[in-house]
Scaffold this motif. Structure first.
Motif, PDB file in Angstrom:
ATOM      1  N   UNK A  69     -21.110   4.245  -3.295  1.00  0.00           N
ATOM      2  CA  UNK A  69     -20.095   3.531  -4.170  1.00  0.00           C
ATOM      3  C   UNK A  69     -18.644   3.024  -3.105  1.00  0.00           C
ATOM      4  N   UNK A  70     -18.642   4.731  -2.960  1.00  0.00           N
ATOM      5  CA  UNK A  70     -17.051   4.630  -2.444  1.00  0.00           C
ATOM      6  C   UNK A  70     -16.863   2.488  -1.366  1.00  0.00           C
ATOM      7  N   UNK A  71     -17.087   2.810  -0.479  1.00  0.00           N
ATOM      8  CA  UNK A  71     -17.567   1.758   0.125  1.00  0.00           C
ATOM      9  C   UNK A  71     -17.475   0.361  -0.281  1.00  0.00           C
ATOM     10  N   UNK A  72     -18.737   0.510  -1.064  1.00  0.00           N
ATOM     11  CA  UNK A  72     -18.684  -1.278  -2.120  1.00  0.00           C
ATOM     12  C   UNK A  72     -17.825  -1.527  -3.015  1.00  0.00           C
ATOM     13  N   UNK A  73     -17.351  -0.385  -3.846  1.00  0.00           N
ATOM     14  CA  UNK A  73     -15.659  -0.743  -5.050  1.00  0.00           C
ATOM     15  C   UNK A  73     -15.248  -0.912  -3.357  1.00  0.00           C
ATOM     16  N   UNK A  74     -14.777  -0.449  -2.381  1.00  0.00           N
ATOM     17  CA  UNK A  74     -13.919  -0.595  -1.183  1.00  0.00           C
ATOM     18  C   UNK A  74     -14.055  -2.136  -1.090  1.00  0.00           C
ATOM     19  N   UNK A  75     -14.498  -2.806  -0.520  1.00  0.00           N
ATOM     20  CA  UNK A  75     -15.402  -3.473  -0.304  1.00  0.00           C
ATOM     21  C   UNK A  75     -14.512  -5.138   0.032  1.00  0.00           C
ATOM     22  N   UNK A  76     -13.628  -5.217  -0.892  1.00  0.00           N
ATOM     23  CA  UNK A  76     -12.612  -6.543  -1.085  1.00  0.00           C
ATOM     24  C   UNK A  76     -10.995  -5.878  -0.492  1.00  0.00           C
ATOM     25  N   UNK A  77     -11.048  -4.775  -0.953  1.00  0.00           N
ATOM     26  CA  UNK A  77      -9.582  -4.415  -0.561  1.00  0.00           C
ATOM     27  C   UNK A  77      -9.322  -4.277   1.153  1.00  0.00           C
ATOM     28  N   UNK A  78     -11.382  -4.075   1.824  1.00  0.00           N
ATOM     29  CA  UNK A  78     -11.005  -4.004   3.361  1.00  0.00           C
ATOM     30  C   UNK A  78     -11.714  -4.637   3.379  1.00  0.00           C
ATOM     31  N   UNK A  79     -10.909  -6.205   4.354  1.00  0.00           N
ATOM     32  CA  UNK A  79     -11.042  -6.753   5.614  1.00  0.00           C
ATOM     33  C   UNK A  79     -12.128  -8.350   4.293  1.00  0.00           C
ATOM     34  N   UNK A  80     -11.426  -7.912   2.754  1.00  0.00           N
ATOM     35  CA  UNK A  80     -11.946  -9.157   1.988  1.00  0.00           C
ATOM     36  C   UNK A  80     -10.763 -10.314   1.585  1.00  0.00           C
ATOM     37  N   UNK A  81     -10.417 -10.413  -0.077  1.00  0.00           N
ATOM     38  CA  UNK A  81     -10.176 -11.650  -0.379  1.00  0.00           C
ATOM     39  C   UNK A  81      -8.488 -10.039  -1.385  1.00  0.00           C
ATOM     40  N   UNK A  82      -8.463  -9.783  -0.464  1.00  0.00           N
ATOM     41  CA  UNK A  82      -7.199  -8.069  -1.253  1.00  0.00           C
ATOM     42  C   UNK A  82      -5.783  -8.314  -0.003  1.00  0.00           C
ATOM     43  N   UNK A  83      -4.854  -7.859  -1.188  1.00  0.00           N
ATOM     44  CA  UNK A  83      -3.165  -6.984  -0.995  1.00  0.00           C
ATOM     45  C   UNK A  83      -3.927  -5.928  -0.213  1.00  0.00           C
ATOM     46  N   UNK A  84      -3.460  -4.357   0.525  1.00  0.00           N
ATOM     47  CA  UNK A  84      -4.003  -3.639   0.540  1.00  0.00           C
ATOM     48  C   UNK A  84      -3.048  -2.763   0.851  1.00  0.00           C
ATOM     49  N   UNK A  85      -2.475  -1.282   0.044  1.00  0.00           N
ATOM     50  CA  UNK A  85      -1.862  -0.253   0.951  1.00  0.00           C
ATOM     51  C   UNK A  85      -2.855   0.296   0.648  1.00  0.00           C
ATOM     52  N   UNK A  86      -1.995   1.468   1.889  1.00  0.00           N
ATOM     53  CA  UNK A  86      -3.369   2.334   1.944  1.00  0.00           C
ATOM     54  C   UNK A  86      -2.075   3.328   2.751  1.00  0.00           C
ATOM     55  N   UNK A  87      -1.911   5.014   2.015  1.00  0.00           N
ATOM     56  CA  UNK A  87      -0.883   5.876   2.052  1.00  0.00           C
ATOM     57  C   UNK A  87      -1.786   6.579   2.531  1.00  0.00           C
ATOM     58  N   UNK A  88      -1.294   7.503   4.015  1.00  0.00           N
ATOM     59  CA  UNK A  88      -1.784   8.537   4.209  1.00  0.00           C
ATOM     60  C   UNK A  88      -0.576   9.882   3.847  1.00  0.00           C
ATOM     61  N   UNK A  89      -1.607  11.059   3.242  1.00  0.00           N
ATOM     62  CA  UNK A  89      -0.580  12.146   2.540  1.00  0.00           C
ATOM     63  C   UNK A  89      -0.746  13.626   3.550  1.00  0.00           C
ATOM     64  N   UNK A  90       0.116  13.611   4.418  1.00  0.00           N
ATOM     65  CA  UNK A  90      -0.031  14.810   5.375  1.00  0.00           C
ATOM     66  C   UNK A  90       0.317  15.893   5.219  1.00  0.00           C
ATOM     67  N   UNK A  91       0.479  17.387   5.742  1.00  0.00           N
ATOM     68  CA  UNK A  91       0.757  18.390   5.667  1.00  0.00           C
ATOM     69  C   UNK A  91       1.484  18.728   6.757  1.00  0.00           C
ATOM     70  N   UNK A  92       3.168  19.256   6.363  1.00  0.00           N
ATOM     71  CA  UNK A  92       3.813  19.972   8.183  1.00  0.00           C
ATOM     72  C   UNK A  92       3.620  20.656   8.561  1.00  0.00           C
ATOM     73  N   UNK A  93       2.526  21.717   7.886  1.00  0.00           N
ATOM     74  CA  UNK A  93       2.030  23.194   7.976  1.00  0.00           C
ATOM     75  C   UNK A  93       1.561  22.722   8.925  1.00  0.00           C
TER      76      UNK A  93
END
Length: 199
Positions: A69-93
Motif C-alpha cells: 500500500x505504501x508504494x502504491x500511495x507514493x507512486x506519483x511521488x516516485x518517478x511520476x507527475x509530482x515534485x517530491x521532497x525526501x528528508x532523511x533523519x539520522x542519528x549522530x550517535x
C-alpha cells in the motif's frame, strides 16, 4: 473555466526495526516486521527507478509499485507527475552508525530518481478557451472593419473595440446575423453553449 488541481501527500516513514536491538516481542514485533516489509518494498521501487545503467541502455525496468500500500500511495511521488521532497533523519550517535549509513545510502538512491511534473489541465477545456478567445478577437475585427473608419481601425489594438459601439443596435444586429449564419452552416446552435463576452 479550466481548473488546475494538485494533491499534497505527506508520509512519515518509520525507521527500520532491528529485533535484536529493540528486543520487541508480540504485537510490537509483528508491527516491526510490517514496517520492514514496507521499507523493503519502497527500497525495491527506488532501486528500480534509480538504476541508471539499465535506463541509459533503454531497457524497460519493472517498478513494483503494487507490492505494498505504501508504494502504491507514493507512486506519483516516485518517478511520476509530482515534485517530491525526501528528508532523511539520522542519528549522530556511534551506536546508530550502521542505521545512519543505511539511511544515507537509501536517500542517495532516492536522489537519483527523476520526476516529470506537469500541470494537470483538461486539454479539451483549454482548447475551448482558446477557440472562444479567437472567436471574440475575430468578432472585434469584423466590427472594426464594418463600423470603424480606416483611421480608427488602424489606431485600435488588435482584438479591441470601443465599449460604446457594442451598445449600438446596428452592431448588435450585425453580431446576431453572424451567429445565425454560423448556426445555419454548422447546424449547431450557440444557445446550447455558454457565451463568452466581448471585451
Amino acid at each position: 473555466d479550466s481548473m488546475t488541481m494538485s494533491r499534497f501527500t505527506f508520509v512519515d516513514l518509520a525507521g527500520s526495526e532491528r529485533m535484536k536491538k529493540t528486543g520487541a516481542q508480540g504485537e510490537r514485533a509483528r508491527e516491526g516486521i510490517k514496517i520492514n516489509e514496507g521499507l523493503l518494498a519502497l527500497g525495491n521501487v527506488i532501486n528500480a527507478l534509480a538504476d541508471e545503467e539499465r535506463l541509459s541502455r533503454g531497457e524497460k525496468v519493472h517498478v513494483p509499485y503494487r507490492q505494498t500500500k505504501l508504494t502504491r500511495l507514493l507512486q506519483e511521488a516516485l518517478g511520476g507527475n509530482s515534485q517530491t521532497l525526501f528528508m532523511a533523519c539520522v542519528s549522530p550517535s556511534d551506536t546508530n552508525a550502521s542505521e545512519t549509513l543505511s539511511t544515507l545510502h537509501y536517500a542517495n538512491r532516492a536522489r537519483n530518481i527523476k520526476n516529470a511534473p506537469t500541470r494537470n489541465v483538461d486539454a479539451t477545456k483549454e482548447e475551448l478557451q482558446r477557440l472562444r478567445a479567437l472567436t471574440n478577437l475575430l468578432k472585434c475585427e469584423l466590427i472594426k472593419q464594418k463600423f470603424y473608419s480606416s483611421e480608427e481601425a488602424s489606431t485600435t489594438a488588435l482584438g479591441e473595440v470601443n465599449d460604446e459601439i457594442l451598445l449600438r443596435d446596428d452592431v448588435a444586429s450585425y453580431l446576431d446575423s453572424i451567429e445565425e449564419k454560423v448556426e445555419e452552416i454548422s447546424g449547431v446552435s450557440y444557445r446550447y453553449f455558454e457565451q463568452a463576452k466581448l471585451p
